[in-house]
Design an enzyme around this catalytic site. Structure first.
Site, PDB file in Angstrom:
ATOM      1  N   MET A  73       0.840  -1.211   0.000  1.00  0.00           N
ATOM      2  CA  MET A  73       0.000   0.000   0.000  1.00  0.00           C
ATOM      3  C   MET A  73       0.873   1.258   0.000  1.00  0.00           C
ATOM      4  O   MET A  73       0.452   2.308  -0.484  1.00  0.00           O
ATOM      5  CB  MET A  73      -0.906   0.036   1.233  1.00  0.00           C
ATOM      6  CG  MET A  73      -1.735  -1.223   1.486  1.00  0.00           C
ATOM      7  SD  MET A  73      -2.731  -1.736   0.093  1.00  0.00           S
ATOM      8  CE  MET A  73      -3.927  -0.430   0.062  1.00  0.00           C
ATOM      9  N   CYS A 131       7.688  -2.405   8.462  1.00  0.00           N
ATOM     10  CA  CYS A 131       7.074  -2.451   7.134  1.00  0.00           C
ATOM     11  C   CYS A 131       8.128  -2.994   6.172  1.00  0.00           C
ATOM     12  O   CYS A 131       9.245  -2.472   6.114  1.00  0.00           O
ATOM     13  CB  CYS A 131       6.623  -1.068   6.699  1.00  0.00           C
ATOM     14  SG  CYS A 131       6.046  -1.077   4.989  1.00  0.00           S
ATOM     15  N   GLY A 243      -0.718 -13.155  12.229  1.00  0.00           N
ATOM     16  CA  GLY A 243      -0.286 -13.779  10.977  1.00  0.00           C
ATOM     17  C   GLY A 243      -1.113 -15.007  10.658  1.00  0.00           C
ATOM     18  O   GLY A 243      -0.974 -16.040  11.318  1.00  0.00           O
ATOM     19  N   GLY A 265      -6.024 -10.138  10.447  1.00  0.00           N
ATOM     20  CA  GLY A 265      -5.990  -9.166   9.350  1.00  0.00           C
ATOM     21  C   GLY A 265      -6.577  -9.716   8.073  1.00  0.00           C
ATOM     22  O   GLY A 265      -7.739  -9.497   7.747  1.00  0.00           O
TER      23      GLY A 265
HETATM   24  C1  DHB Z   1       2.187  -1.871   4.422  1.00  0.00           C
HETATM   25  C2  DHB Z   1       2.739  -1.712   5.663  1.00  0.00           C
HETATM   26  C3  DHB Z   1       3.060  -2.810   6.433  1.00  0.00           C
HETATM   27  O1  DHB Z   1       3.609  -2.714   7.682  1.00  0.00           O
HETATM   28  C4  DHB Z   1       2.836  -4.089   5.917  1.00  0.00           C
HETATM   29  O2  DHB Z   1       3.152  -5.158   6.651  1.00  0.00           O
HETATM   30  C5  DHB Z   1       2.293  -4.257   4.663  1.00  0.00           C
HETATM   31  C6  DHB Z   1       1.959  -3.138   3.918  1.00  0.00           C
HETATM   32  C7  DHB Z   1       1.897  -0.707   3.541  1.00  0.00           C
HETATM   33  O3  DHB Z   1       1.218   0.245   3.941  1.00  0.00           O
HETATM   34  O4  DHB Z   1       2.367  -0.726   2.393  1.00  0.00           O
END
Ligand code: DHB
Length: 305
Positions: A73, A131, A243, A265
């Site tokens: 994202m 991320c 997860g 999630g």
């Molecule tokens: C994003 C951020 C994350 O921490 C992740 O695990 C997957 C995607 C994101 O916003 O791109």
């Protein structure tokens, strides 16, 4: 037998049950947070917010693979100031503990972000130092020095519970959990997504516009369970599992590995918000069938030798 007790206390925060959403799923607006709150969760987590607004990556941002989703994202968010009013509005509706997830591009940004949010009546914070694809963010959790500095900075900015969400892409998850605990974290979230990539055969290039993405879903579960297990053996602070949780059986696996609570999630995308009530009723029935009066009796049992 009376109904088994599903309440948990996480770093002093009381949750009516151990289910949370994973950050990034439905947690960016007050509307989506309110929808989550109605789904029966014990606590909520926002999408990660940073100091400055970000538009996020262009499409495509998500691709399905066998065993899960790969998403990139690009940490889209409205920036701290706009986000604060979204959170304030959400807090007036949800009546559940809310954790704000924050990210930064340098260790110092974590303390600054938490300080700027510290007046909000939220339950605590989750530090996204993991991320897997937005340059600079995952590197913080990947370096013991940077991780220590980020957690210490956030610690100095708030007396509220601080959870640190770590990456499974580390040489030693346990070592990172230990560094976070020493620096003042109140809990570990295990884990964020696995750094990954999908190639588009026609275009002959990486499919996601962001090139790299994070793998979530069923394929992540055994990796994250291993991380929970290692963290449980290493730190005293609570571990929150995350997860590939789709069913009560997945959740029980996490509790046995050492998780005190769990985050869901990807399953929301496949099963809708009913997934939370399904997991809760399955958990209750399981504990009752086993003659266990309290969920805490399951936590860490896989470590008995
Ligand atoms: C994003 C951020 C994350 O921490 C992740 O695990 C997957 C995607 C994101 O916003 O791109």
């Amino acid at each position: 037998m009376v109904k088994p007790c599903l309440q948990v206390e996480l770093a002093g925060v009381k949750l009516e049950n151990p289910l949370m959403n994973a950050s990034g799923i439905l947690g960016l607006t007050s509307y989506s947070l309110a929808r989550l709150a109605e789904a029966g969760l014990g606590a909520l987590v926002t999408k990660s917010v940073g100091l400055k607004p970000r538009p996020g990556s262009p499409n495509p941002t998500v691709v399905e693979v066998p065993g899960g989703l790969v998403n990139s994202m690009g940490l889209p968010n409205p920036g701290l100031e706009a986000f604060k009013s979204e959170v304030e509005e959400a807090l007036s509706k949800i009546g559940k503990p809310l954790f704000v997830s924050v990210f930064g591009f340098s260790p110092g940004e974590y303390g600054e972000a938490v300080r700027k949010l510290s007046r909000l009546p939220v339950a605590g914070f989750e530090l996204n130092v993991s991320c897997p694809h937005v340059g600079g963010v995952g590197e913080i959790g990947g370096s013991p020095e940077a991780l220590r500095e980020a957690v210490k900075g956030a610690r100095a900015s708030t007396g509220k519970p601080l959870f640190v969400k770590l990456s499974p892409n580390l040489t030693s998850f346990a070592e990172a959990a230990r560094v976070a605990e020493e620096a003042g974290a109140d809990g570990i979230v295990a884990t964020n997504t696995v750094r990954s990539m999908v190639i588009d055969l026609e275009a002959e290039r990486p499919l996601l516009a962001g090139v790299y993405g994070g793998l979530s879903g069923a394929a992540l579960k055994p990796v994250a369970i291993r991380c929970v297990y290692e963290a449980y053996e290493t730190v005293k602070i609570p571990v929150v599992g995350c997860g590939g949780i789709f069913t009560w059986r997945d959740a029980v696996e996490y509790f046995m590995a050492g998780a005190s609570a769990v985050q869901v999630g990807t399953a929301i995308a496949y099963r809708g918000l009913e997934v939370f009530r399904d997991i809760l009723s399955g958990l209750s029935a399981y504990l009752e069938a086993k003659g266990l009066d309290d969920l805490s009796r399951l936590v860490g049992v896989a470590h008995k030798r």
